[in-house]
Write an enzyme that holds these catalytic residues in place. Structure first.
Site: not given
Length: 633
Positions: A517-518
């Site tokens: 996701h990050d």
């Protein structure tokens, strides 16, 4: 006959919200071909109402549920009013976030369009809608030209593929569609990313060489190492600017003013200025990485399953079940560069998904899925428009996004306001993800491809931590199962050693999910919290097995509901940390709720309402079971 009109309309409207409209995968077992399932349904002229495992036909009309209806009929409007009351111009804190609002289309109301993801989707929705029309029209033109050229080639004695059998026609269809996807993918990349398209194609070429060029035993580790390194490199390199690359090769430093006059550096800066409609290509490249892994591992597994073709298994290639489309490898020649690029940059699913495996993509290109029907696609489109309307109304009357971005003093809000704002914030997050996923899946359906639906249930219709992750971003969940979870051995809690191994497996999976996701600490915390919150539910399942409560089904249902309330609280907390306010924000919200006795009183009230809502969720699942629909979420 006049009276039948409203009932026909209501029946059609209800059909919009059938699970079959959302995705036939929810009503057809993955091991059963769709046509076979439809034929079986048609053979049953009348399906009698079944009785569930507790001996009930349904609880909707019981006195217990009438009590729930009364409470929920008060609680749900109150929740919406609570958020609206702090989003009015008359609220004393309104001026702190007013500048983050935009003019709205609802009379007398601005819109909170402060979320970057939804703002981008909303601003480009018209252009994307035109693309949904343009792309299929281009394919039809391509098909017409391709068919004409093939006919001319056959007549003139060239080596155009014959069309004598269904298998040969399927091969022709595959070649025709994937060639179009390949050509459109190159054009699509250039329009979206300009010169940066070359960077994407370079990454894709390296990944392809790993699959086809390395010895077989090195393909899986090399695939994972390369793609995880790309995740980190994309994050820290800011998209590999051409100017930075030029300065690296010229040996210049960023502070060297003389280097700015270098022709190579100037050329790099000029190329950076032509970066297409989406200059930051690396932000959305994470979804493409999943497809790169899928191609490599599907090809790797195909090397051991050369005899597992549909013909060898005596299956109808034109009527495969979804499980067979995914598990049976494509033909060896199908793992070519053209098909690989067409799959990895398939325009309808390139930016956000849903995610398909390579094998499934090839199978659907060879034979049009029977699940694609014009009526169902139209109903799906109407349902998408209703979701869009719901999001728009939510943002016109609930300004939680703007409030959150204005660094508010959470202690100035009551416990009820804080809780309801937080809960509705999760709904906005759910809607802003749901809309792009459904839009791009709709585009794929129009184009003749049926990818998995990403969202099965509303975020407010979840009570199990495990089931929540089966229904949220469902195509990603299925990807994780196939390429990480199952290869790592899955999970079992029969012994403490197996339990420990299973916990480690969950930690590996959710660490990857967080990093995918990050690359941020709050997302790692979110991933680890999810694993931690799995454990109470898993332990409860072993300590309180259903078969031991067969003589007391009502007591067991009440006990499960009480545990589900705790699950909901934990899931709300984890998702607020990961995708909304972060750990510090959650701590501030909790301090605001528990600052005085009224906060504890509200928490008790909220848990009571949740208890009743979860009983309704239980009955929704029981109603599905009575219809023969067995979902694990």
């Amino acid at each position: 006959m006049a009276r039948a009109g409203p009932f026909v309309f209501l029946r059609k409207f209800r059909g919009l919200y059938d699970l079959d409209t959302l995705d036939t995968r929810f009503t057809t077992p993955s091991s059963v071909p769709y046509r076979t399932a439809i034929d079986a349904r048609d053979d049953k002229k009348e399906v009698p109402e079944t009785i569930d495992e507790d001996g009930y036909r349904g609880r909707w009309g019981t006195l217990e549920f009438y009590l729930y209806y009364v409470v929920l009929a008060w609680a749900i409007p109150y929740m919406l009013w609570s958020a609206y009351s702090v989003s009015r111009p008359s609220d004393p804190r309104y001026s702190k976030y007013q500048d983050r609002l935009s003019p709205g289309w609802v009379p007398g109301r601005d819109i909170d369009n402060s979320d970057n993801q939804y703002h981008s989707f909303r601003e480009n929705l018209l252009y994307m809608g035109l693309l949904v029309v343009f792309h299929p029209l281009c394919r039809r033109l391509w098909d017409a030209v391709y068919t004409s050229l093939s006919s001319n080639g056959t007549e003139s004695g060239t080596s155009s593929p014959p069309r004598g059998t269904a298998h040969e026609a399927a091969d022709t269809r595959l070649h025709q569609r994937t060639t179009f996807d390949f050509c459109f993918a190159i054009l699509y990349l250039i329009i979206l990313h300009g010169f940066s398209a070359a960077k994407i194609l370079f990454i894709l070429s390296i990944n392809y060489k790993i699959a086809k060029g390395l010895p077989k035993k090195y393909v899986p580790p090399a695939t994972w190492i390369f793609n995880i390194c790309v995740l980190f490199a994309n994050e820290f390199s800011d998209g590999y600017k051409f100017r930075s690359i030029a300065m690296f090769f010229t040996g210049a430093s960023p502070t060297d003013l003389v280097s700015e006059t270098s022709a190579l550096v100037q050329a790099g800066a000029w190329m950076d200025s032509y970066s297409g409609l989406l200059s930051r290509w690396e932000i959305l490249f994470n979804i493409t990485i999943l497809r790169l892994v899928s191609f490599n591992l599907d090809y790797y597994w195909s090397l051991d399953k050369g005899d597992a073709s549909p013909i060898e298994k005596q299956l109808d290639s034109a009527n495969l079940s979804e499980r067979d489309r995914i598990s049976i490898p494509a033909q060896h020649e199908d793992y070519c560069f053209r098909n690989y690029i067409g799959y990895a940059i398939y325009a309808p699913l390139y930016l956000t998904g849903p995610i398909m495996t390579f094998n499934d993509y090839i199978a659907q290109q060879r034979y049009r899925p029977a699940t694609i029907e014009t009526g169902r696609t139209i109903r799906y489109a109407v349902r998408f428009l209703f979701v869009l309307l719901a999001m728009e109304l939510m943002l016109h009357f609930n300004y939680i996004g703007a409030i959150q971005k204005s660094n508010p003093d959470w202690s100035s809000y009551t416990a009820a306001q804080l809780s309801n704002l937080s809960f509705l914030n999760l709904h906005i997050i759910w809607l802003k993800l749901l809309l792009p996923w459904r839009f791009f899946r709709l585009w794929a359906l129009v184009d003749g491809i049926d990818p998995p639906e990403n969202m099965l249930r509303c975020v407010a219709n979840n009570y199990s931590t495990l089931s929540f992750w089966r229904a949220w971003h469902r195509s990603y969940y299925r990807w994780l199962l196939r390429y990480i979870y199952i290869p790592l051995g899955g999970s079992s809690f029969d012994t403490w050693k197996k339990a420990l191994r299973s916990i480690i497996t969950y930690l590996v999976v959710f660490t990857f999910v967080a990093l995918w996701h990050d690359i941020k600490m709050r997302l790692l915390i979110w991933g680890w919290l999810i694993v931690f919150f799995f454990l109470p539910e898993i332990a409860a399942g072993y300590l309180f097995p259903r078969h031991k409560w067969e003589s007391r089904p009502t007591a067991y249902r009440m006990m499960c509901c009480a545990g589900a309330v705790g699950n909901v609280m934990m899931m709300v907390s984890a998702n607020l940390v990961g995708f909304a306010v972060g750990l510090d924000g959650l701590q501030s919200i909790l301090r605001g709720i528990f600052s005085d006795f009224s906060g504890f009183l509200f928490l008790a009230t909220a848990c009571t309402v949740l208890f009743m809502g979860i009983q309704v969720m239980f009955e929704v699942r029981a109603s599905e079971l009575r219809k023969g629909i067995r979902l694990k979420c």
